[in-house]
Motif scaffolding. Structure first.
Motif, PDB file in Angstrom:
ATOM      1  N   ILE A 298       1.229  -1.168   0.092  1.00 43.85           N
ATOM      2  CA  ILE A 298      -0.287   0.052   0.123  1.00 43.85           C
ATOM      3  C   ILE A 298       0.910   1.150  -0.361  1.00 43.85           C
ATOM      4  N   GLY A 299       0.545   2.506  -1.023  1.00 41.08           N
ATOM      5  CA  GLY A 299       1.521   3.670  -0.887  1.00 41.08           C
ATOM      6  C   GLY A 299       0.582   4.205  -0.919  1.00 41.08           C
ATOM      7  N   ALA A 300      -0.585   4.609  -0.586  1.00 39.18           N
ATOM      8  CA  ALA A 300      -1.360   5.362  -0.378  1.00 39.18           C
ATOM      9  C   ALA A 300      -2.922   5.198  -0.375  1.00 39.18           C
ATOM     10  N   VAL A 301      -3.634   6.261   0.729  1.00 42.47           N
ATOM     11  CA  VAL A 301      -5.023   6.273   1.447  1.00 42.47           C
ATOM     12  C   VAL A 301      -6.025   6.998   1.054  1.00 42.47           C
ATOM     13  N   ILE A 302      -7.161   6.127   0.259  1.00 35.69           N
ATOM     14  CA  ILE A 302      -7.516   7.443  -0.047  1.00 35.69           C
ATOM     15  C   ILE A 302      -9.086   7.401   1.512  1.00 35.69           C
ATOM     16  N   PHE A 303      -9.293   8.417   2.560  1.00 33.18           N
ATOM     17  CA  PHE A 303     -10.282   8.455   3.755  1.00 33.18           C
ATOM     18  C   PHE A 303     -11.468   8.725   2.857  1.00 33.18           C
ATOM     19  N   THR A 304     -12.447   8.572   2.691  1.00 35.77           N
ATOM     20  CA  THR A 304     -13.579   8.607   2.284  1.00 35.77           C
ATOM     21  C   THR A 304     -15.176   8.430   3.379  1.00 35.77           C
ATOM     22  N   ALA A 305     -15.923   8.434   2.409  1.00 36.86           N
ATOM     23  CA  ALA A 305     -17.688   8.026   3.251  1.00 36.86           C
ATOM     24  C   ALA A 305     -18.810   7.651   2.531  1.00 36.86           C
ATOM     25  N   GLU A 306     -19.491   6.540   2.860  1.00 35.41           N
ATOM     26  CA  GLU A 306     -20.259   6.316   1.902  1.00 35.41           C
ATOM     27  C   GLU A 306     -21.258   7.136   2.145  1.00 35.41           C
ATOM     28  N   GLY A 307     -22.537   7.214   0.840  1.00 33.11           N
ATOM     29  CA  GLY A 307     -23.555   8.453   0.406  1.00 33.11           C
ATOM     30  C   GLY A 307     -22.846   9.889   0.257  1.00 33.11           C
TER      31      GLY A 307
ATOM     32  N   LEU B 172      -6.917   7.654  16.930  1.00 33.20           N
ATOM     33  CA  LEU B 172      -6.650   7.877  15.406  1.00 33.20           C
ATOM     34  C   LEU B 172      -6.460   8.734  14.707  1.00 33.20           C
ATOM     35  N   HIS B 173      -6.422   9.828  15.423  1.00 35.14           N
ATOM     36  CA  HIS B 173      -5.376  11.581  15.406  1.00 35.14           C
ATOM     37  C   HIS B 173      -4.143  10.652  15.187  1.00 35.14           C
ATOM     38  N   ASN B 174      -3.443  10.410  15.821  1.00 34.86           N
ATOM     39  CA  ASN B 174      -2.002  10.307  15.575  1.00 34.86           C
ATOM     40  C   ASN B 174      -1.233   8.787  14.743  1.00 34.86           C
ATOM     41  N   THR B 175      -2.347   7.958  14.593  1.00 30.34           N
ATOM     42  CA  THR B 175      -2.135   7.085  13.460  1.00 30.34           C
ATOM     43  C   THR B 175      -2.508   7.468  11.562  1.00 30.34           C
ATOM     44  N   ILE B 176      -3.665   8.712  11.557  1.00 31.70           N
ATOM     45  CA  ILE B 176      -3.181   9.203  10.499  1.00 31.70           C
ATOM     46  C   ILE B 176      -2.341   9.652  10.877  1.00 31.70           C
ATOM     47  N   ARG B 177      -1.757  10.744  11.136  1.00 31.95           N
ATOM     48  CA  ARG B 177      -0.789  11.613  11.036  1.00 31.95           C
ATOM     49  C   ARG B 177       0.554  10.541  10.831  1.00 31.95           C
ATOM     50  N   ASN B 178       0.939   9.210  11.326  1.00 28.85           N
ATOM     51  CA  ASN B 178       1.871   9.182  11.260  1.00 28.85           C
ATOM     52  C   ASN B 178       2.056   8.046  10.540  1.00 28.85           C
ATOM     53  N   ILE B 179       0.811   7.275   9.674  1.00 31.98           N
ATOM     54  CA  ILE B 179       2.034   7.066   8.490  1.00 31.98           C
ATOM     55  C   ILE B 179       1.985   6.687   7.616  1.00 31.98           C
ATOM     56  N   PRO B 180       3.142   6.124   7.518  1.00 32.34           N
ATOM     57  CA  PRO B 180       4.033   6.683   6.309  1.00 32.34           C
ATOM     58  C   PRO B 180       3.559   6.466   5.050  1.00 32.34           C
ATOM     59  N   LYS B 181       2.654   7.272   4.799  1.00 35.06           N
ATOM     60  CA  LYS B 181       2.109   6.747   3.677  1.00 35.06           C
ATOM     61  C   LYS B 181       0.828   7.895   4.090  1.00 35.06           C
ATOM     62  N   PRO B 182       0.806   8.558   2.279  1.00 33.36           N
ATOM     63  CA  PRO B 182      -0.106   9.876   1.939  1.00 33.36           C
ATOM     64  C   PRO B 182      -2.113   9.710   2.487  1.00 33.36           C
TER      65      PRO B 182
END
Length: 266
Positions: free
Chosen positions: A49-58, A94-104
């Motif tokens: 995995i090189g990038a993460v898309i964070f979104t929502a249903e609906g 959760l905040h720290n995980t999003i911040r620190n995951i070494p992928k955009p």
């Protein structure tokens, strides 16, 4: 892990994480937060995995923050498995995980990003918004606040004056207004949102993973002190949730009546 509150997919080097509670405008509860952390950690640990898309249903909402109906009698949320950070949610984790995951992490904001949901997109590396999306804070209206990343890091992005306006007035802003203030990178038609996020994720995959990782670490370094501020903020929020003042904000929201904070200024 079996997911109930989110949808987690991995495809050709891109992880997509969707909050899946559209019936409550994708408001999060304790289980939602735990599932989001698990999904981001799995994307973190998967070298493919090189990038993460964070979104929502609906189409209506990205996330409107914590589900007020999940709050208990003592103010905190029903975590259902531990004390979390004192407020009953592992939001700080959760905040720290999003911040620190070494992928955009690319936030694809499909609708309302309000309150704690607004903070989630602020923390992401990039934000692409549907032209119909709305952004804003609600904490002081419902007896809550984020005095960590939600305010201190927000000020780094939009400037002190604008950040104070966002928090003090609790108004809502269009996607175009947020792009103008530097809070959103790109605005697209709603039907183009997921494709635009996919396009950017694919462009990131073409780049050196080590270079991207080190750049993210560098970008984070300048605001790393906010992690400590966030710990203090969440600790104070836990105590505030147990107050009559915070309870008035929650009750007014649930009862769909005007909030009355005047008595707390006497």
């Amino acid at each position: 892990m079996t997911y109930e509150d989110i949808v987690f997919e991995k495809n050709n080097g891109i992880a997509t994480i969707k909050i899946n509670r559209p019936h409550v405008y994708n408001a999060f509860r304790g289980q939602t937060i735990r599932e989001l952390i698990a999904a981001f950690r799995e994307a973190w640990d998967d070298n493919r995995i090189g990038a993460v898309i964070f979104t929502a249903e609906g189409e209506k909402a990205f996330c409107v923050g914590g589900d007020q109906k999940e709050k208990g009698d003592e103010g905190g949320y029903d975590y259902g498995g531990g004390l979390g950070n004192g407020i009953g949610l592992e939001v700080e984790n959760l905040h720290n995980t999003i911040r620190n995951i070494p992928k955009p992490v690319i936030a694809a904001v499909n609708g309302y990003a309000i309150g704690g949901g607004h903070v989630l997109h602020v923390i992401c590396d990039l934000t692409i918004a549907a032209s119909t999306a709305k952004f804003g804070q609600s904490g002081p209206k419902v007896g809550s606040y984020d005095a960590g990343y939600g305010s201190a890091y927000l000020a780094r992005i939009v400037g002190e004056k604008k950040a104070r306006e966002i928090w003090y007035l609790c108004e809502q802003y269009t996607a175009d207004e947020c792009k103008e203030m530097g809070l959103v990178n790109r605005v697209v038609a709603p039907e183009e949102l997921q494709g635009a996020a996919q396009e950017w994720a694919e462009k990131i995959l073409e780049k050196s993973p080590t270079a991207i990782k080190m750049l993210k670490y560098s970008f984070n370094a300048d605001s790393a002190n906010i992690a400590g501020i966030s710990q203090l903020a969440m600790g104070s929020l836990a105590m505030f949730y147990d107050s009559k003042e915070s309870e008035e904000g929650k009750n007014a929201f649930l009862e769909k009546r005007p909030v009355d904070f005047h008595k707390f200024r006497q």
